[in-house]
Design a protein around this motif. Sequence first.
Motif, PDB file in Angstrom:
ATOM      1  N   ASP A   1       0.794  -1.103   0.047  1.00 12.27           N
ATOM      2  CA  ASP A   1      -0.005  -0.034   0.040  1.00 12.27           C
ATOM      3  C   ASP A   1       0.920   1.171   0.099  1.00 12.27           C
ATOM      4  O   ASP A   1       0.587   2.134   0.926  1.00 12.27           O
ATOM      5  N   VAL A   2       1.997   1.373  -0.764  1.00  6.83           N
ATOM      6  CA  VAL A   2       2.812   2.582  -1.165  1.00  6.83           C
ATOM      7  C   VAL A   2       1.942   3.816  -1.689  1.00  6.83           C
ATOM      8  O   VAL A   2       1.543   3.452  -2.830  1.00  6.83           O
ATOM      9  N   LYS A   3       1.986   4.783  -1.252  1.00 10.80           N
ATOM     10  CA  LYS A   3       1.145   5.932  -1.741  1.00 10.80           C
ATOM     11  C   LYS A   3       2.072   7.179  -1.734  1.00 10.80           C
ATOM     12  O   LYS A   3       3.188   7.231  -0.877  1.00 10.80           O
ATOM     13  N   ILE A   4       1.991   8.023  -2.685  1.00 10.88           N
ATOM     14  CA  ILE A   4       2.871   9.240  -2.950  1.00 10.88           C
ATOM     15  C   ILE A   4       1.893  10.428  -2.981  1.00 10.88           C
ATOM     16  O   ILE A   4       0.853  10.488  -3.423  1.00 10.88           O
TER      17      ILE A   4
ATOM     18  N   ALA B   1      -6.942  13.164  -1.226  1.00 11.58           N
ATOM     19  CA  ALA B   1      -5.779  13.619  -0.586  1.00 11.58           C
ATOM     20  C   ALA B   1      -6.069  12.743   0.945  1.00 11.58           C
ATOM     21  O   ALA B   1      -5.142  12.641   1.553  1.00 11.58           O
ATOM     22  N   GLU B   2      -7.105  12.765   1.433  1.00  8.46           N
ATOM     23  CA  GLU B   2      -7.545  12.227   2.598  1.00  8.46           C
ATOM     24  C   GLU B   2      -7.165  10.662   2.733  1.00  8.46           C
ATOM     25  O   GLU B   2      -6.868   9.879   3.570  1.00  8.46           O
ATOM     26  N   ASP B   3      -7.146  10.096   1.674  1.00  7.98           N
ATOM     27  CA  ASP B   3      -6.576   8.576   1.272  1.00  7.98           C
ATOM     28  C   ASP B   3      -5.408   8.501   1.619  1.00  7.98           C
ATOM     29  O   ASP B   3      -4.922   7.125   2.106  1.00  7.98           O
ATOM     30  N   PHE B   4      -4.288   9.186   1.844  1.00 16.17           N
ATOM     31  CA  PHE B   4      -2.922   9.216   2.134  1.00 16.17           C
ATOM     32  C   PHE B   4      -2.879   8.556   3.527  1.00 16.17           C
ATOM     33  O   PHE B   4      -2.106   7.609   3.567  1.00 16.17           O
ATOM     34  N   GLU B   5      -3.496   8.796   4.291  1.00 19.79           N
ATOM     35  CA  GLU B   5      -3.488   8.488   5.789  1.00 19.79           C
ATOM     36  C   GLU B   5      -4.635   7.509   6.194  1.00 19.79           C
ATOM     37  O   GLU B   5      -4.608   7.188   7.372  1.00 19.79           O
ATOM     38  N   ASN B   6      -5.397   6.840   5.033  1.00 17.74           N
ATOM     39  CA  ASN B   6      -6.193   5.865   5.490  1.00 17.74           C
ATOM     40  C   ASN B   6      -5.667   4.493   5.193  1.00 17.74           C
ATOM     41  O   ASN B   6      -5.455   4.344   4.018  1.00 17.74           O
ATOM     42  N   ASP B   7      -5.857   3.933   6.417  1.00 17.51           N
ATOM     43  CA  ASP B   7      -5.070   2.435   6.143  1.00 17.51           C
ATOM     44  C   ASP B   7      -5.933   1.404   5.567  1.00 17.51           C
ATOM     45  O   ASP B   7      -5.594   0.566   5.064  1.00 17.51           O
ATOM     46  N   GLN B   8      -7.087   1.925   5.493  1.00 18.94           N
ATOM     47  CA  GLN B   8      -8.248   1.027   4.533  1.00 18.94           C
ATOM     48  C   GLN B   8      -8.257   1.113   3.319  1.00 18.94           C
ATOM     49  O   GLN B   8      -8.706   0.221   2.214  1.00 18.94           O
ATOM     50  N   LYS B   9      -7.503   2.079   2.674  1.00 19.14           N
ATOM     51  CA  LYS B   9      -7.470   2.413   1.182  1.00 19.14           C
ATOM     52  C   LYS B   9      -6.294   1.695   0.871  1.00 19.14           C
ATOM     53  O   LYS B   9      -5.174   1.875   0.635  1.00 19.14           O
ATOM     54  N   ASP B  10      -6.735   0.877  -0.262  1.00 15.15           N
ATOM     55  CA  ASP B  10      -5.565  -0.036  -0.967  1.00 15.15           C
ATOM     56  C   ASP B  10      -4.798   0.758  -2.002  1.00 15.15           C
ATOM     57  O   ASP B  10      -5.187   1.698  -2.616  1.00 15.15           O
TER      58      ASP B  10
END
Length: 586
Positions: A537-540, A564-573
């Motif tokens: 789950d690597v996000k930039i 933008a809020e998905d960056f810190e959302n652990d449930q977002k793949d």
Amino acid sequence: MKKWISLLLGTALALQCTAFAAPGADPAVERFQEQGILVGDETGDLRLDQPITRAEFSRLVWETGLVQESGEQEKTFTDVSASHWGYAFISRMAASGLLCGDPEGTFRPEDSITLLEAERIGLRILNNGDPMLNLSVVDCAARAIDSNLLLNVTALQEEAITRKDAVCLLYQVMEEKKEQEISDDFVFSAPLAGYGAAGGGGVNSYSGGMTMETSEDGGSFSASSAVVGGCCAPVPMPYVPVEEPFGEDYASVEEGGFHSPSLSPLSTFSIDTDTASYSNMRRFLLSGQIPPKGSARIEELINYFDYETLPPQDGTPFGVTTEVGECPWNREHLLARISIQGEELSRQQRQPQNLVFLIDVSGSMYSKNKLPLVKKSMDLLLEQLDERDSVSLVTYASGTRVVLEGVSGDQKEVIRQAIQNLVAGGGTAGADGLALAYRQAEANRKEGNNRIILCTDGDFNIGPSSNTEMKELVTRYREQNIFISVLGFGIGNYKDSRLEILADNGNGNYYYIDNLKEAKKVLADEMTQTLYTIARDVKIQTEFNPQTVSQYRLVGYENRMLQAEDFENDQKDAGELGAGSSVTAL
């Protein structure tokens, strides 16, 4: 544990790349030495990295026994006299239709031979010396790739090949010739009309390489028979519109636009290490077709290549490289580069593997670029395994079957023979095959890498087949740390959109295998990158400063965009990063 990266950009980045060059294969050299075809100089040096001349290459071909004498009167060239050391085999090969020479009747025996010229020779041998087989630059490259002639060849189309390149190419010609003799239904088709037999071209092969200088001496390097000489004018690529490519299926891609940092300073997206789009696009271009809409995902084209990147520092799992430079297609803009480099993992350090080879053996997999290529590709991966690993083999057609269950990775002949015995026929119960493969992975779970490797054209026609149903299936098992790598094969009924969904939602990666060289790149040279995940789950997320940036847009990654809020959302793949992998965004 999830690994995230946050990068602050006031300015942005520029692009530098290093071409991929596959390492050479020793078996070809060993075979030619054993047969006495390849000999060194007086010191025993084979000079494998030196260019090979037209005369040397002709002799190498002749001594392999690939060419039969035609019985026709020997053909001569004005610059190859009867006293020339290569006169005998050059004139006999020319009589067999393999050597055409230049229009003015010369052969240029001491000039270096280019990859394009050597390819034409190999293809004429496979076509039984048909003198009418004068392929265009595009057709020649496509045929050579399809026939696996470029495995371990490092030169580009217009470059001089080395002695090792020559050995590798002719070794593959010999292997393909064997298959022709074994298979009665082998058909090699090619356009008959064309230009000269050999010469300079305008289309590069996709392999890396460097220009070689001409070799002056004849040396003591043996050669075999093939087509050398001639000239060919650059051939324009025909435009063949492909609105519905033979029933192939691609998801639509809508290019992203520019954003104002004053209104939207954050650009957030998932990484993508897939490269299927690049090799699939290459397949269309080499066949003279425009790739269909939706087939070109720009981020996969960018990430097919390597760039200069900083390695991880101070025990961190990533190295991050950023730079900015002039945009090459619009000099009023700047081009920013962000590259992430994952930590390397040696073969000795790698974890044990529990692999399930899930192979589509339905009727649609019958053609040469499907199941036969799957078998060769799996053999390349098999060579990377050892006693730490286990392999299960599951197949699906009209029904499903467990062929092997948890066999040790050092039992290579057992696994190899099971794969070689597979035949294609019947329908395609793909969903049932996936479910059975996941159950096998559960039953043989290891502390390490548990992964399914799916080999298919993606055409499911029995049982559940919707993209939504496939997404639900692989998502359920990824939570159990069983991942999936997808290898796509074939043309005609290829379902790219389905295979991308399987890989993206199954915490895996997606590749399109159009030839054996691509299989070697994915399954041998880059095996640890393909199979071992070091970060999930690597996000930039980049932040642009409105004081220095007026507008920005991300190149590609359209189906990887996040809020933008998905960056810190652990449930977002998000995407996974393999050991030693790098990811670049522009």
